[in-house]
Design a protein around this motif. Sequence first.
Motif, PDB file in Angstrom:
ATOM      1  N   ILE A 141       0.901  -1.320  -0.004  1.00 21.69           N
ATOM      2  CA  ILE A 141      -0.051  -0.087  -0.127  1.00 21.69           C
ATOM      3  C   ILE A 141       0.887   1.317  -0.070  1.00 21.69           C
ATOM      4  O   ILE A 141       1.832   1.408   0.801  1.00 21.69           O
ATOM      5  CB  ILE A 141      -0.849   0.135   1.156  1.00 21.69           C
ATOM      6  CG1 ILE A 141      -1.701  -1.258   1.532  1.00 21.69           C
ATOM      7  CG2 ILE A 141      -1.784   1.270   1.204  1.00 21.69           C
ATOM      8  CD1 ILE A 141      -2.522  -1.348   2.659  1.00 21.69           C
ATOM      9  N   THR A 142       0.708   2.229  -0.990  1.00 22.39           N
ATOM     10  CA  THR A 142       1.288   3.396  -1.063  1.00 22.39           C
ATOM     11  C   THR A 142       0.312   4.353  -1.103  1.00 22.39           C
ATOM     12  O   THR A 142      -0.673   4.398  -1.554  1.00 22.39           O
ATOM     13  CB  THR A 142       2.251   3.398  -2.440  1.00 22.39           C
ATOM     14  OG1 THR A 142       1.398   3.148  -3.473  1.00 22.39           O
ATOM     15  CG2 THR A 142       3.597   2.265  -2.375  1.00 22.39           C
ATOM     16  N   TYR A 143       1.027   5.587  -0.603  1.00 22.18           N
ATOM     17  CA  TYR A 143      -0.026   6.770  -0.610  1.00 22.18           C
ATOM     18  C   TYR A 143       0.883   7.991  -1.413  1.00 22.18           C
ATOM     19  O   TYR A 143       1.833   8.011  -1.632  1.00 22.18           O
ATOM     20  CB  TYR A 143       0.067   7.334   0.956  1.00 22.18           C
ATOM     21  CG  TYR A 143      -0.679   6.331   1.802  1.00 22.18           C
ATOM     22  CD1 TYR A 143      -2.040   6.502   2.161  1.00 22.18           C
ATOM     23  CD2 TYR A 143       0.062   5.350   2.504  1.00 22.18           C
ATOM     24  CE1 TYR A 143      -2.609   5.455   2.913  1.00 22.18           C
ATOM     25  CE2 TYR A 143      -0.667   4.467   3.321  1.00 22.18           C
ATOM     26  CZ  TYR A 143      -1.976   4.599   3.494  1.00 22.18           C
ATOM     27  OH  TYR A 143      -2.937   3.706   4.089  1.00 22.18           O
ATOM     28  N   LYS A 144      -0.253   8.778  -1.833  1.00 26.54           N
ATOM     29  CA  LYS A 144       0.090   9.714  -2.949  1.00 26.54           C
ATOM     30  C   LYS A 144      -0.765  11.005  -2.423  1.00 26.54           C
ATOM     31  O   LYS A 144      -1.967  10.690  -2.106  1.00 26.54           O
ATOM     32  CB  LYS A 144      -0.401   9.005  -4.234  1.00 26.54           C
ATOM     33  CG  LYS A 144       0.039   9.941  -5.475  1.00 26.54           C
ATOM     34  CD  LYS A 144      -0.410   9.145  -6.646  1.00 26.54           C
ATOM     35  CE  LYS A 144      -0.121  10.000  -7.841  1.00 26.54           C
ATOM     36  NZ  LYS A 144      -0.490   9.456  -9.352  1.00 26.54           N
ATOM     37  N   ASP A 145      -0.324  12.036  -2.803  1.00 27.62           N
ATOM     38  CA  ASP A 145      -1.119  13.178  -2.284  1.00 27.62           C
ATOM     39  C   ASP A 145      -1.867  13.588  -3.352  1.00 27.62           C
ATOM     40  O   ASP A 145      -1.942  13.419  -4.655  1.00 27.62           O
ATOM     41  CB  ASP A 145       0.068  14.679  -2.644  1.00 27.62           C
ATOM     42  CG  ASP A 145       1.162  14.603  -1.530  1.00 27.62           C
ATOM     43  OD1 ASP A 145       0.869  13.942  -0.574  1.00 27.62           O
ATOM     44  OD2 ASP A 145       1.966  15.258  -1.830  1.00 27.62           O
ATOM     45  N   ALA A 146      -3.492  13.622  -2.753  1.00 32.71           N
ATOM     46  CA  ALA A 146      -4.479  13.553  -3.332  1.00 32.71           C
ATOM     47  C   ALA A 146      -5.562  14.412  -2.241  1.00 32.71           C
ATOM     48  O   ALA A 146      -5.484  14.290  -1.306  1.00 32.71           O
ATOM     49  CB  ALA A 146      -4.991  12.384  -3.880  1.00 32.71           C
TER      50      ALA A 146
END
Length: 182
Positions: A141-146
């Motif tokens: 699981i990776t997180y991205k700015d959104a």
Amino acid sequence: MSLVKFLTSKTFFKQIALAVVALVVLSFLILKWLDISTNHGEFVVVPDLKGKSLETVKIELEDNSLRMQIQDSANYNPKYPKYSVIEQKPAAGSQVKEDRKIYLILNPSGYRKVEIPNILKRTFRQAKPQLEAIGFKIGKITYKDAIGEGVMEMTHKGKTLKPGDFLPLTSKIDLVMGNGKL
């Protein structure tokens, strides 16, 4: 001669006795013929075929004068080799007649492919049980700015997935999630 006299005569009883003897002899001969033609009392023991390849099974069944009938491929079982027998009927050790069919269920080459549901824009808390209920596993699981915090993208072995694509059961799906920060 009247009917009553005939039914009580010696000739009638002789005919009845001959008919009974002929019926007994005929029944005896038919039963002996059935014993011989059906190999009465002769059995073949069914060998244990679980986990064996089709080639080995074919040789073993021919050696025992048995035939095989592939009935089905079950759900994939990783404990058995591909295309090996995972179930047989009649069971191993059963006594059957010569030339009997043994019904086999084989292990397929891999897990069946399942359609990927649409989990885009759903929270991880919603997406995870939906994927796991179908049989998939959650990978990295990776997180991205959104702006949102839902699932933005699904990948499998680096390839981007769309809802409706097919993957084998137990495949790991990596998720790219929005972190709610922009």
